[in-house]
Motif scaffolding. Structure first.
Motif, PDB file in Angstrom:
ATOM      1  N   ILE A  53       0.869  -1.168   0.076  1.00  0.00           N
ATOM      2  CA  ILE A  53       0.167   0.022   0.057  1.00  0.00           C
ATOM      3  C   ILE A  53       0.893   1.356   0.021  1.00  0.00           C
ATOM      4  CG2 ILE A  53      -1.647   1.234   1.303  1.00  0.00           C
ATOM      5  CD1 ILE A  53      -2.976  -1.178   2.281  1.00  0.00           C
ATOM      6  N   ALA A  54       2.101   1.103   0.683  1.00  0.00           N
ATOM      7  CA  ALA A  54       2.725   2.359   0.795  1.00  0.00           C
ATOM      8  C   ALA A  54       3.609   2.581  -0.246  1.00  0.00           C
ATOM      9  CB  ALA A  54       3.940   2.296   1.971  1.00  0.00           C
ATOM     10  N   PHE A  55       3.910   1.590  -1.148  1.00  0.00           N
ATOM     11  CA  PHE A  55       4.442   1.697  -2.312  1.00  0.00           C
ATOM     12  C   PHE A  55       3.608   2.202  -3.468  1.00  0.00           C
ATOM     13  CE2 PHE A  55       7.924  -1.148  -0.883  1.00  0.00           C
ATOM     14  CZ  PHE A  55       9.074   0.013  -0.769  1.00  0.00           C
ATOM     15  N   SER A  56       2.182   1.863  -3.438  1.00  0.00           N
ATOM     16  CA  SER A  56       1.380   2.240  -4.545  1.00  0.00           C
ATOM     17  C   SER A  56       0.830   3.666  -4.176  1.00  0.00           C
ATOM     18  CB  SER A  56       0.170   1.001  -4.569  1.00  0.00           C
ATOM     19  OG  SER A  56      -0.453   1.035  -3.216  1.00  0.00           O
ATOM     20  N   LEU A  57       0.899   4.200  -3.174  1.00  0.00           N
ATOM     21  CA  LEU A  57       0.148   5.399  -2.703  1.00  0.00           C
ATOM     22  C   LEU A  57       0.747   6.408  -3.637  1.00  0.00           C
ATOM     23  CD1 LEU A  57      -1.634   7.163  -0.912  1.00  0.00           C
ATOM     24  CD2 LEU A  57       0.474   7.387   0.824  1.00  0.00           C
ATOM     25  N   PRO A  58       1.826   6.575  -3.818  1.00  0.00           N
ATOM     26  CA  PRO A  58       2.418   7.768  -4.949  1.00  0.00           C
ATOM     27  C   PRO A  58       1.827   7.544  -6.393  1.00  0.00           C
ATOM     28  CG  PRO A  58       4.512   6.864  -3.812  1.00  0.00           C
ATOM     29  CD  PRO A  58       3.070   5.948  -3.347  1.00  0.00           C
ATOM     30  N   PHE A  59       1.494   6.510  -6.717  1.00  0.00           N
ATOM     31  CA  PHE A  59       0.933   6.369  -8.046  1.00  0.00           C
ATOM     32  C   PHE A  59      -0.455   6.651  -8.010  1.00  0.00           C
ATOM     33  CE2 PHE A  59       4.302   3.097  -8.130  1.00  0.00           C
ATOM     34  CZ  PHE A  59       5.039   3.678  -9.078  1.00  0.00           C
ATOM     35  N   PHE A  60      -1.420   6.255  -6.886  1.00  0.00           N
ATOM     36  CA  PHE A  60      -2.872   6.872  -6.917  1.00  0.00           C
ATOM     37  C   PHE A  60      -2.619   8.289  -6.724  1.00  0.00           C
ATOM     38  CE2 PHE A  60      -3.284   2.157  -5.652  1.00  0.00           C
ATOM     39  CZ  PHE A  60      -4.392   1.841  -6.684  1.00  0.00           C
ATOM     40  N   LEU A  61      -1.870   8.828  -5.917  1.00  0.00           N
ATOM     41  CA  LEU A  61      -1.773  10.421  -5.785  1.00  0.00           C
ATOM     42  C   LEU A  61      -1.631  10.992  -7.103  1.00  0.00           C
ATOM     43  CD1 LEU A  61      -0.079  10.827  -2.200  1.00  0.00           C
ATOM     44  CD2 LEU A  61      -2.316  11.062  -2.585  1.00  0.00           C
ATOM     45  N   LEU A  62      -0.775  10.647  -7.915  1.00  0.00           N
ATOM     46  CA  LEU A  62      -0.497  10.863  -9.011  1.00  0.00           C
ATOM     47  C   LEU A  62      -1.607  10.983 -10.219  1.00  0.00           C
ATOM     48  CD1 LEU A  62       3.296  10.139  -9.606  1.00  0.00           C
ATOM     49  CD2 LEU A  62       2.268  12.388  -9.508  1.00  0.00           C
ATOM     50  N   MET A  63      -2.185   9.637 -10.149  1.00  0.00           N
ATOM     51  CA  MET A  63      -3.411   9.674 -11.164  1.00  0.00           C
ATOM     52  C   MET A  63      -4.693  10.532 -10.345  1.00  0.00           C
ATOM     53  SD  MET A  63      -3.565   5.474 -11.673  1.00  0.00           S
ATOM     54  CE  MET A  63      -3.882   5.180 -10.059  1.00  0.00           C
ATOM     55  N   GLY A  64      -4.858  10.642  -9.015  1.00  0.00           N
ATOM     56  CA  GLY A  64      -5.767  11.555  -9.037  1.00  0.00           C
ATOM     57  C   GLY A  64      -5.590  13.199  -9.047  1.00  0.00           C
ATOM     58  N   LEU A  65      -4.199  13.447  -8.953  1.00  0.00           N
ATOM     59  CA  LEU A  65      -3.840  14.808  -9.286  1.00  0.00           C
ATOM     60  C   LEU A  65      -4.037  14.870 -10.783  1.00  0.00           C
ATOM     61  CD1 LEU A  65      -2.602  17.492  -8.459  1.00  0.00           C
ATOM     62  CD2 LEU A  65      -0.385  16.414  -9.067  1.00  0.00           C
ATOM     63  N   TYR A  66      -3.659  13.980 -11.663  1.00  0.00           N
ATOM     64  CA  TYR A  66      -3.828  13.976 -12.902  1.00  0.00           C
ATOM     65  C   TYR A  66      -5.263  14.167 -13.269  1.00  0.00           C
ATOM     66  CZ  TYR A  66      -3.940  13.045 -17.964  1.00  0.00           C
ATOM     67  OH  TYR A  66      -4.136  12.899 -19.490  1.00  0.00           O
ATOM     68  N   ALA A  67      -6.208  13.562 -12.785  1.00  0.00           N
ATOM     69  CA  ALA A  67      -7.712  13.529 -13.144  1.00  0.00           C
ATOM     70  C   ALA A  67      -8.131  14.808 -12.750  1.00  0.00           C
ATOM     71  CB  ALA A  67      -8.273  12.399 -12.145  1.00  0.00           C
ATOM     72  N   GLY A  68      -7.849  15.390 -11.483  1.00  0.00           N
ATOM     73  CA  GLY A  68      -8.282  16.622 -11.039  1.00  0.00           C
ATOM     74  C   GLY A  68      -7.815  17.981 -12.364  1.00  0.00           C
ATOM     75  N   VAL A  69      -6.487  17.768 -12.746  1.00  0.00           N
ATOM     76  CA  VAL A  69      -6.143  18.724 -13.791  1.00  0.00           C
ATOM     77  C   VAL A  69      -6.906  18.726 -14.823  1.00  0.00           C
ATOM     78  CG1 VAL A  69      -4.102  19.568 -14.728  1.00  0.00           C
ATOM     79  CG2 VAL A  69      -3.807  18.827 -12.491  1.00  0.00           C
ATOM     80  N   LYS A  70      -7.167  17.577 -15.459  1.00  0.00           N
ATOM     81  CA  LYS A  70      -7.739  17.188 -16.685  1.00  0.00           C
ATOM     82  C   LYS A  70      -9.084  17.653 -16.555  1.00  0.00           C
ATOM     83  CE  LYS A  70      -8.414  13.397 -20.090  1.00  0.00           C
ATOM     84  NZ  LYS A  70      -8.218  12.038 -20.463  1.00  0.00           N
ATOM     85  N   ASN A  71      -9.786  17.473 -15.453  1.00  0.00           N
ATOM     86  CA  ASN A  71     -11.198  17.986 -15.444  1.00  0.00           C
ATOM     87  C   ASN A  71     -11.353  19.380 -14.998  1.00  0.00           C
ATOM     88  OD1 ASN A  71     -12.126  15.290 -15.845  1.00  0.00           O
ATOM     89  ND2 ASN A  71     -12.315  14.680 -13.666  1.00  0.00           N
ATOM     90  N   GLY A  72     -10.157  20.075 -14.827  1.00  0.00           N
ATOM     91  CA  GLY A  72     -10.143  21.423 -14.470  1.00  0.00           C
ATOM     92  C   GLY A  72     -10.635  21.891 -12.890  1.00  0.00           C
ATOM     93  N   GLN A  73     -10.228  21.035 -12.098  1.00  0.00           N
ATOM     94  CA  GLN A  73     -10.491  21.309 -10.807  1.00  0.00           C
ATOM     95  C   GLN A  73      -9.219  21.856  -9.990  1.00  0.00           C
ATOM     96  OE1 GLN A  73     -12.154  17.498  -9.412  1.00  0.00           O
ATOM     97  NE2 GLN A  73     -13.994  17.930 -10.436  1.00  0.00           N
TER      98      GLN A  73
END
Length: 73
Positions: A53-73
């Protein structure tokens, strides 16, 4: 000498999907090898799960950040 490869626009989603499939297959097959190596060090399952879980956390944070930027939030 420079070689440039340009793909037709309609190939882009297909190529991206293919790369994701190859990456997923590689990760899924590598997981079993890594787990077998880790159990040689006598690591219990809870610690191993916490590390995964600790090693996968940065990937999930980056995916969430990318999705937020892509949606204009």
């Amino acid at each position: 000498m420079t070689i440039s490869l340009t793909l037709p626009a309609h190939w882009q989603p297909s190529l991206t999907g293919t790369l994701y499939i190859v990456l997923a297959a590689f990760g899924f097959s590598a997981k079993a090898i890594l787990v077998k190596l880790v159990y040689g060090y006598r690591v219990d399952a809870v610690t191993l799960l916490a590390l995964r879980i600790a090693f996968s956390l940065p990937f999930f944070l980056l995916m969430g950040l990318y999705a937020g930027v892509k949606n204009g939030q």
